[in-house]
Design an enzyme around this catalytic site. Sequence first.
Site, short mmCIF file in Angstrom:
data_model
loop_
_atom_site.label_atom_id
_atom_site.label_comp_id
_atom_site.label_asym_id
_atom_site.label_seq_id
_atom_site.Cartn_x
_atom_site.Cartn_y
_atom_site.Cartn_z
N GLU A 292 23.28 0.07 -34.02
CA GLU A 292 23.56 0.32 -32.59
C GLU A 292 22.85 1.60 -32.11
OE1 GLU A 292 27.60 1.74 -32.00
OE2 GLU A 292 27.68 0.91 -29.97
N CYS B 19 29.63 -2.85 -32.74
CA CYS B 19 30.48 -1.74 -33.18
C CYS B 19 31.95 -1.91 -32.80
CB CYS B 19 29.88 -0.42 -32.66
SG CYS B 19 30.40 1.01 -33.63
N LYS C 160 27.33 -4.90 -24.70
CA LYS C 160 28.59 -4.63 -25.42
C LYS C 160 29.79 -4.74 -24.47
CE LYS C 160 30.50 -0.91 -28.38
NZ LYS C 160 30.23 0.47 -28.83
O1 LIG Z 1 36.13 1.74 -33.56
C1 LIG Z 1 35.68 2.70 -34.17
O2 LIG Z 1 36.36 3.34 -34.99
C2 LIG Z 1 34.28 3.15 -33.95
C3 LIG Z 1 33.62 2.52 -32.75
C4 LIG Z 1 32.36 3.19 -32.37
O3 LIG Z 1 32.00 4.20 -32.92
C5 LIG Z 1 31.50 2.61 -31.32
O4 LIG Z 1 31.79 1.53 -30.82
O5 LIG Z 1 30.46 3.25 -31.01
#
Ligand SMILES: O=C(O)CCC(=O)C(=O)O
Length: 264
Positions: free
Chosen positions: A40, A146, A111
């Site tokens: 990402e 993510c 996203k």
């Molecule tokens: O859910 C998490 O612990 C991390 C999510 C995250 O870092 C993101 O989506 O950029």
Amino acid sequence: MRASLLQIAVDEGESIDSRREHVASLVREQAGADLVVLPELWTTGAFAFESFGAEAEPLEGPTFEVMAKAASDAGVWLHAGSIPERDPEGPLYNTSLVFSPAGELAVAYRKIHRFGFDKGEAVLMGAGAELVTVRLPETVVGLATCYDLRFPELFRGLVDAGAETLVIPAGWPERRRAHWTLLARARAVENQAFVLACGTAGTHAGVPQAGHSIVVDPWGEVLAEAGSGEGVLSVEFDPAKVGTTRGQFPVLRDRVLGVERPHG
Ligand SMILES: O=C(O)CCC(=O)C(=O)O
């Protein structure tokens, strides 16, 4: 099918132009793979909130151009991770790009679940509103990014849309690494799908990254898992295993939809 997950770090001493070229050369080295996956927001770093605005690009901006060429040079399907996308008509988005081996954009995914609660990405970026799948010759890929990993209903939606392989680029922090591996396996088991989750290495914006990119099969077995440093996680898998798993242990068929919620 052979997939290579490129677990790269975001080195803050390197310019974004130079990182694009360096990542493109890593993609070219994967010639012979069927699918290559990047993490990402690897141009800025997923936690470099202050640079999202300055470094946001149009969909067909510099990362698009360099990655389209890398995909065609290598002759691979390329999930090029995500970019901070500047929509001329709207907000910024955290947008993933998938290129065909001809170097054409196959799909883009914005996203849906933004991370940060009342800070960071959650306030700086807009939320995507569409589930996205893409048909490769060997499998149908469903896209998530993510923090989306925490929302099982998104994945069930992808499965309902035909997904057999779930690809998840991330910049997941080391602090919650246990959640990353647990949720990757859970999404694989509950959806009887392959999960290919590509994390980020190193530390950027003061946030140590979990790395530990992981490939899980539809039975929940971990086929490959990276360590915390930079590297290429290469794995061979048989996409037909989705059909055999779903046929032999038909859990998805037993879903009960529309159960009433308790009143009061
Ligand atoms: O859910 C998490 O612990 C991390 C999510 C995250 O870092 C993101 O989506 O950029």
